[in-house]
Scaffold this active site. Sequence first.
Site, PDB file in Angstrom:
ATOM      1  N   CYS A  87       0.842  -1.206   0.000  1.00 15.39           N
ATOM      2  CA  CYS A  87       0.000   0.000   0.000  1.00 15.39           C
ATOM      3  C   CYS A  87       0.874   1.252   0.000  1.00 15.39           C
ATOM      4  O   CYS A  87       1.580   1.491  -0.957  1.00 15.39           O
ATOM      5  CB  CYS A  87      -0.968  -0.077   1.190  1.00 15.39           C
ATOM      6  SG  CYS A  87      -2.406   0.976   0.983  1.00 15.39           S
ATOM      7  N   HIS A 195      -3.315  -5.934   0.893  1.00 17.82           N
ATOM      8  CA  HIS A 195      -2.650  -6.142   2.186  1.00 17.82           C
ATOM      9  C   HIS A 195      -2.573  -7.618   2.566  1.00 17.82           C
ATOM     10  O   HIS A 195      -3.488  -8.131   3.216  1.00 17.82           O
ATOM     11  CB  HIS A 195      -3.444  -5.418   3.279  1.00 17.82           C
ATOM     12  CG  HIS A 195      -3.338  -3.936   3.223  1.00 17.82           C
ATOM     13  ND1 HIS A 195      -2.354  -3.234   3.891  1.00 17.82           N
ATOM     14  CD2 HIS A 195      -4.090  -3.008   2.583  1.00 17.82           C
ATOM     15  CE1 HIS A 195      -2.510  -1.934   3.675  1.00 17.82           C
ATOM     16  NE2 HIS A 195      -3.551  -1.765   2.875  1.00 17.82           N
ATOM     17  N   GLU A 197      -0.718  -8.791   4.865  1.00 18.48           N
ATOM     18  CA  GLU A 197      -0.553  -8.863   6.332  1.00 18.48           C
ATOM     19  C   GLU A 197      -1.890  -8.768   7.057  1.00 18.48           C
ATOM     20  O   GLU A 197      -1.971  -9.029   8.247  1.00 18.48           O
ATOM     21  CB  GLU A 197       0.425  -7.774   6.808  1.00 18.48           C
ATOM     22  CG  GLU A 197      -0.148  -6.381   6.993  1.00 18.48           C
ATOM     23  CD  GLU A 197      -0.365  -5.622   5.692  1.00 18.48           C
ATOM     24  OE1 GLU A 197      -0.232  -6.214   4.601  1.00 18.48           O
ATOM     25  OE2 GLU A 197      -0.698  -4.416   5.767  1.00 18.48           O
TER      26      GLU A 197
END
Lengths: 221, 80
Positions: A87, A195, A197
Amino acid sequence: MKTAVIVFPGSNCDRDAAMALEAVTGKAPLMVWHGDSQLPDGLDFIMVPGGFSYGDYLRSGAVASRSPVMQDLVKKAEAGVPVLGVCNGFQILTEAGLLPGALMRNAGLRFVCEPAPLTIENHNSAFTHAYGDRKDVVFPIAHHDGNFFADQATLDRIEGEGQVILRYRKNPNGSMRDIAGVSNEKGNVLGMMPHPERAIDAHHGGTDGLALFESILGGLK
Amino acid sequence: MKARIHVFLKDGVLDPQGEAISGSLKHLGFEGVGSVRQGKLIEVELHTADAEAAHDQVKAMCDKLLANPVIENYSIELSA
């Protein structure tokens, strides 16, 4: 195994990144402040997290990419240390010149925040080999400036070199050729708007992101 | 002296903000509006009176930070 997460003023995914790295490596990463002039020695992996570094002033990622610690990160990336930018981290890595292209305002001018269905385009990359032959994954997206732009010659070149790692199945932001994630030519630096994560826990967003971290960190254990 | 730096998107780079402005102008009834491109104006005060040195310095600023060469061009105006 020594990993690090860079923290800028305005980073807000640094703790998510730390959780993901600890979940996969069993060891908490070092959190490195942007004003440090050097990264610790002997790092095996560096993550540049998402957020709104410096309030997205000038251009998203522009100010962060010129911070002291980034000069050292560029040297380490060029020496082959694996680097993942997610990002705002992707924006910072393109601004730092480590990755091709630029991230512009979303074509629809809206902040997009939703699960994004993606296709893994290159299964041989250092960041995706643990997916085996699985093609479809879903990672959350949350961004205002994720519209990937590069000139046609650059697009043709990165496609030809296998640097397009991830593509959107439903383009959320106007990115050229639906590109969601690209690597550098050497393959040790990956930038992506989605994302991974935030996709490491079955109770929060699914576990599709785990294999990405296992790909890049597994070989290092 | 003062430098005024205009940073604008290169031709061929889609400008969704410019398109939104164009749409809004048309919506307000302004006729004959074609394409609209949105850029940035950055003013920098410089503690020098040497125009050539100032220009070189501002050009370096643009190349290093103020513009992204992948998507943007810039122009520099200097005034006393």
